[in-house]
Design an enzyme around this catalytic site. Structure first.
Site, PDB file in Angstrom:
ATOM      1  N   CYS A  54       0.798  -1.231   0.000  1.00 34.71           N
ATOM      2  CA  CYS A  54       0.000   0.000   0.000  1.00 34.71           C
ATOM      3  C   CYS A  54       0.828   1.277   0.000  1.00 34.71           C
ATOM      4  CB  CYS A  54      -0.928   0.013   1.219  1.00 34.71           C
ATOM      5  SG  CYS A  54      -2.039  -1.405   1.330  1.00 34.71           S
ATOM      6  N   HIS A 109      -2.503   7.084   3.713  1.00 34.78           N
ATOM      7  CA  HIS A 109      -1.355   6.231   4.049  1.00 34.78           C
ATOM      8  C   HIS A 109      -0.011   6.850   3.704  1.00 34.78           C
ATOM      9  CE1 HIS A 109      -0.959   1.625   4.942  1.00 34.78           C
ATOM     10  NE2 HIS A 109      -0.515   2.398   5.898  1.00 34.78           N
TER      11      HIS A 109
END
Length: 440
Positions: A54, A109
């Site tokens: 990610c 993120h």
């Protein structure tokens, strides 16, 4: 010619083999008619490549640079330094400077402290989660202690203002978040279209990241469990955005991209599939590198086109920046290549021949044309042999499962491949990498 709108939807942990247009769909108990139709209306890429998981992929998308350069090497727990340093120039910063309205709805993120939230990095507004979805399990975990691990929050913010919590990100919030994100995205497009501004909508959805839980309206829909139900919901959400673009009458001036951030989840019961490719994310196998990517733009991108030409996630940065009239930063290496001619059919071939693939600080593999060289061998997560004394070489067209090492018969390939490594190393000497967690 007016600047185009840009809609970029990124699924989370969606493997190459899950969608109907990539050989999955009904075979996986989860038909995906809306995304399949999107593929028929645009370009479907078979060889779209990302980073290992990610954080690295999202940093590469936002900066156009491999994560080894930016220090965004892996997911980091809350309370520890993480994210893109402020010296990195982001895609929304470039587009904002060209007059774009920019919005981020979903998973960021890339920083969870003031100065590194999306609204600090070029987005006019944002709503979503600053880190990752497995945190939605925190508050229902036996022994969870909020005095040592922050209660995860869904947050929001606007440019020039302080980002703030909205509500706890727990399992129930996780079920409903993609519906919220799409509602916000539709309102943003309608608002900016009415204002006559070009817009960049970045919609990094939560599905199919574990815990893979569908919205209550989709629970039980397929009869094949939560994972299939969530897949059907993902398909529906993408369809909602497509319908909104079409209803606004702006399809012919909207670059619409749908892709995934990395290969499928490896953990049971959420394990996905990469179709013909071997491996999952957190490995250097093709099942980690290759993910779905579809590009639609009526009148610019030929419908029904399918290509195995190589494209990398950093290329989205460079291509979308140039589409938006921006100039790429010239004071640092930019790994992304401008793929406009290839995407629009003006060139049959991609301008990319290969790339290096790192996991954290280690060079694990590299691709060049049809060839793949592995320096480490880890076909399954945590089941590796470590670094190889003699690298493995595979021809991916003849051997998509990466089973037969053919280096001894094709040592000529090492020449162009090792030149790629040398050039990257020289680039790193001239422009040293940012250390993970380095302060702004």
């Amino acid at each position: 010619m007016p600047l185009p709108h840009i809609v970029l939807i990124v699924a989370d942990n969606l493997g190459w083999g899950e969608l109907g247009c990539y050989g999955g769909g009904a075979l996986r108990g989860a038909p995906t008619p809306r995304i399949d139709q999107l593929a028929r209306e645009g370009l479907l890429l078979h060889n779209f490549n990302v980073e290992s998981d990610c954080v690295p992929t999202r940093s590469a998308l936002m900066s156009g640079r491999h994560p080894i350069r930016t220090g965004c090497l892996q997911s980091v727990p809350p309370g520890l330094p993480q994210g893109l340093a402020r010296r990195e120039v982001t895609l929304p910063q470039l587009l904002s400077a060209q007059g774009y309205a920019t919005a981020h709805y979903g998973k960021w993120h890339l920083g969870d402290v003031p100065g590194r939230y999306p609204s600090d990095r070029g987005f006019d507004e944002w709503y979503g989660i600053p880190r990752t979805t497995d945190e939605s399990q925190f508050t229902s975990t036996v022994g969870y202690d909020p005095t040592v691990a922050d209660i995860p929050q869904i947050m929001q913010g606007r440019r020039g203002e302080v980002s703030s919590p909205v509500k706890v990100y727990d399992l129930e919030s996780r079920r409903g978040i993609d519906a919220e994100l799409v509602d916000l995205a539709l309102a943003f497009m309608q608002r900016e279209h009415a204002a006559g501004r070009p817009f960049f909508l970045y919609l990094p959805l939560v599905h199919l990241h574990f815990p893979t839980l569908p919205h209550r309206d989709f629970a039980g829909r397929t009869g094949h469990g939560d994972f299939a139900d969530a897949m059907v919901e993902l398909d529906h959400r993408v369809g909602q955005v497509v319908d909104a673009v079409d209803a606004l009458g702006i399809a012919d001036r909207t670059a619409f991209i749908f892709c995934s951030d990395n290969g499928p989840e490896f953990r049971a019961p959420y394990r996905g599939t990469a179709g013909p490719w071997r491996g999952t994310y957190h490995t250097a196998m093709e099942g980690s590198l290759r993910v779905p990517c579809i590009v639609r733009w009526p009148g610019r991108v030929q419908p029904g086109r399918v290509s195995n030409e190589m494209v990398h996630v950093t290329d989205l940065f460079s291509t979308l920046a140039r589409l938006g009239g921006a100039t790429l930063p010239a004071d640092r290496p930019i790994d992304g290549l401008d793929q406009r001619d290839f995407l629009f059919g003006n060139a049959a071939q991609s301008v990319r021949e290969g790339f290096l693939f790192h996991i954290k600080n280690e060079l694990r593999a590299l691709k060049w044309r049809d060839w793949k060289l592995h320096y480490h061998w880890e076909p399954e997560v945590n089941e590796g042999k470590g670094k190889l004394e003699s690298p493995y070489l595979f021809n991916l067209t003849r051997d998509p499962k990466e089973k037969t090492d053919v280096l001894v018969h094709n040592t000529w390939v090492l020449g162009p491949m090792l030149r790629m490594v040398r050039d990257f190393q020289l680039s790193a000497q001239r422009h040293p990498h940012t250390a993970p967690g380095q302060a702004d």
